[in-house]
Design a protein around this motif. Structure first.
Motif, mmCIF file in Angstrom:
data_model
loop_
_atom_site.group_PDB
_atom_site.id
_atom_site.type_symbol
_atom_site.label_atom_id
_atom_site.label_comp_id
_atom_site.label_asym_id
_atom_site.label_seq_id
_atom_site.Cartn_x
_atom_site.Cartn_y
_atom_site.Cartn_z
ATOM 1 N N LEU A 69 2.013 9.296 -5.739
ATOM 2 C CA LEU A 69 3.060 10.960 -5.807
ATOM 3 C C LEU A 69 3.562 11.474 -6.488
ATOM 4 C CD1 LEU A 69 3.008 10.668 -1.871
ATOM 5 C CD2 LEU A 69 1.173 11.710 -2.816
ATOM 6 N N LEU A 70 4.462 10.816 -6.527
ATOM 7 C CA LEU A 70 5.652 10.981 -7.488
ATOM 8 C C LEU A 70 5.086 11.120 -9.336
ATOM 9 C CD1 LEU A 70 8.578 8.046 -7.086
ATOM 10 C CD2 LEU A 70 8.177 10.346 -6.458
ATOM 11 N N GLU A 87 3.036 15.412 -12.830
ATOM 12 C CA GLU A 87 2.304 15.722 -14.074
ATOM 13 C C GLU A 87 2.306 17.296 -13.770
ATOM 14 O OE1 GLU A 87 -1.359 13.869 -12.512
ATOM 15 O OE2 GLU A 87 -0.828 12.108 -14.112
ATOM 16 N N ALA A 88 2.373 17.543 -12.172
ATOM 17 C CA ALA A 88 2.194 19.002 -11.880
ATOM 18 C C ALA A 88 2.954 19.924 -12.222
ATOM 19 C CB ALA A 88 1.827 18.894 -10.074
ATOM 20 N N GLU A 89 4.803 19.247 -12.409
ATOM 21 C CA GLU A 89 5.670 19.925 -13.612
ATOM 22 C C GLU A 89 5.875 20.431 -14.807
ATOM 23 O OE1 GLU A 89 10.839 19.191 -12.838
ATOM 24 O OE2 GLU A 89 9.426 18.058 -12.351
ATOM 25 N N ALA A 126 0.958 -1.113 -0.076
ATOM 26 C CA ALA A 126 0.426 -0.116 0.181
ATOM 27 C C ALA A 126 0.372 1.113 -0.001
ATOM 28 C CB ALA A 126 -0.971 -0.178 1.627
ATOM 29 N N LEU A 127 2.089 1.255 1.029
ATOM 30 C CA LEU A 127 3.418 2.296 1.083
ATOM 31 C C LEU A 127 4.135 3.009 -0.217
ATOM 32 C CD1 LEU A 127 4.235 4.730 2.436
ATOM 33 C CD2 LEU A 127 5.524 2.947 2.969
#
Length: 488
Positions: free
Chosen positions: A60-61, A66-68, A52-53
């Motif tokens: 998150l990566l 995508e945000a970058e 799960a982690l």
């Protein structure tokens, strides 16, 4: 009984030692089986937690990437919108200048001394509605062309270029207009016209050449306080394509600069008693001199730099002056004034010092193009490279704007990269034929190439390192940036 009263469970009655041993054995086996089975029963839960982690970390990566990517796309869109805004602004300015041309053409042909005709007044109203805020207008509605109410005393070179300034005051506005109109058109066509010329001067790589033929560059600078600047300039010259790069520095800086790179030839002579003689013997081997990176303002070093410039002028090689070399020029303009192969590369503060030293009045920051041209003319039509949001290049006759995309990161040392690369490109430009530069001033061609390259390096490094971008990162981009701009 006491234990029962306290609420504790009663112990079974044991009839013999054997029964006691059996009970103890059973108890021990139960405890052992529980202790042995405990971790094994929890292990699958731990594996599930790890899975799960890992999944959360992966998401998150992906979201971060995508945000970058989204940020860079938005930044590209913002820069494109900014370019469109500038183009629209220049279009409005050009329209305004065309209207002014009609006004003064009408004045000159119909009634040179009288006031404006009704058609002229109409044109003035049109011009006023399209001009940018901040352009001074007189109370009568006509534009003021001077910087101040008093008349400026111009240099002999400036007098030659403005012959009717004093003899025919009424024609002064027309002269200013003609100069302004040429500024607008030159600025608009600079990028497309000059870049092919830079490509023309880049020498072909061939095994028939010998070492040093593509450039032997000398850097005058480097003192105890400043060792990075001469290194940046010298290594940038090599990365652009020079074969040999010399650094003439103070003794205290020599070991440090040598430790930065084994590719540089370092001479610890700049503060020696016979510094000029030591440097002069190397001048016949140099194709260009870059004066100023890390020079400092010690009087002895400045005096040596001045004498070396004089010796270099006698050998007719290009001289690029930057940083503290510009401080020397501001104090003693005659050191480079009138030398056609001289190139000054000031930032805004250095430009202000130079302008005020030559004109003895405050700089009007509202019109950088005109100010740069006036400084160039006052210095004898030297090439001036005013570094800024758009790099402005002028030889006093035309203005070229370099708008190659860079970034918002202005780390220290970028000017040294520019001056070092400019030294190499100046050598290539002046050894190229007039056909290759289309009779454009070789210093202007070289300056445009160096500005474009520095901005491209900054852009590429910024995309990789963001706010952490340094000049060292930019230097690593020289090879790919050069290929993209000039060899693609």
């Amino acid at each position: 009984m006491a234990l029962q009263e306290q609420g504790c469970l009663p112990l079974p009655a044991l009839g013999s030692c054997g029964e006691m041993t059996a009970v103890q054995g059973t108890t021990v086996r139960q405890i052992s089986s529980q202790s042995a089975g405990g971790p094994s029963s929890k292990r699958p839960k731990k594996q599930h937690a790890d899975l799960a982690l890992d999944s959360v970390t992966k998401r998150l990566l992906e979201q971060s990437a995508e945000a970058e990517q989204s940020f860079y796309q938005m930044e590209e869109q913002r820069l494109q919108a900014e370019d469109h805004r500038r183009e629209a602004k220049h279009a409005r300015e050009l329209h305004m200048l065309q209207v002014l041309g009609q006004i003064f053409s009408s004045i000159a042909t119909r009634n040179p001394v009288a006031t404006a005709t009704p058609n002229t007044a109409t044109a003035l109203n049109t011009m006023e509605s399209t001009m940018q805020p901040g352009v001074p207008m007189s109370t009568s509605g006509q534009m003021r062309f001077g910087r101040s109410s008093h008349r400026r005393v111009r240099s002999p070179q400036s007098q030659a270029e403005w012959p009717s300034y004093h003899s025919h005051p009424q024609s002064n506005a027309g002269l200013v207009l003609e100069r302004s109109f040429s500024l607008g058109t030159a600025a608009r066509r600079g990028m497309d016209d000059i870049l092919p010329l830079v490509k023309n001067i880049v020498p072909q790589l061939t095994s028939k050449k010998h070492k040093g033929q593509d450039g032997r560059i000398g850097i005058i600078g480097g003192c105890q306080e400043y060792t990075g600047a001469p290194y940046f300039a010298a290594i940038s010259a090599l990365k652009v394509g020079a074969d040999v790069s010399h650094v003439f520095c103070a003794k205290a800086a020599a070991t440090v600069i040598k430790s930065y790179s084994p590719e540089l030839i370092v001479h610890p002579v700049l503060d020696s008693p016979n510094a000029v003689e030591e440097i002069e013997k190397w001048l016949p081997r140099l194709h260009c001199l870059v004066v100023g990176p890390g020079l400092g303002r010690d009087e002895m070093l400045l005096k040596t730099a001045k004498e070396v410039i004089e010796k270099s002028k006698a050998r007719d090689i290009p001289i690029v002056i930057d940083a503290d070399g510009l401080w020397l020029v501001a104090q003693q303009p005659s050191v480079i004034q009138g030398y056609k192969k001289g190139i000054l590369t000031p930032n805004y503060m250095e430009f202000t010092q130079l302008y005020e030293a030559m004109h003895h009045e405050p700089l009007d920051s509202s019109d950088h193009q005109r100010s740069a041209m006036e400084l160039s003319v006052a210095m004898g039509n030297l090439t001036v490279v005013l570094k800024g949001e758009d790099d402005l290049i002028t030889d006093g006759k035309k203005v070229i704007l370099c708008r190659q995309e860079g970034s918002g990161c202005r780390c220290g040392g970028q000017g040294d990269l520019l001056s070092g690369s400019l030294g190499v490109l100046a050598h290539w430009a002046y050894t190229s034929s007039a056909d290759m530069t289309k009779s454009v001033n070789p210093s202007v061609v070289a300056a445009f190439g160096a500005c474009s390259l520095t901005r491209q390096c900054n852009r590429q490094a910024f995309h990789k390192h963001w706010r952490a971008t340094t000049t060292t990162d930019m230097i690593q981009e020289i090879s790919s940036a050069f290929k993209k701009l000039f060899e693609s």
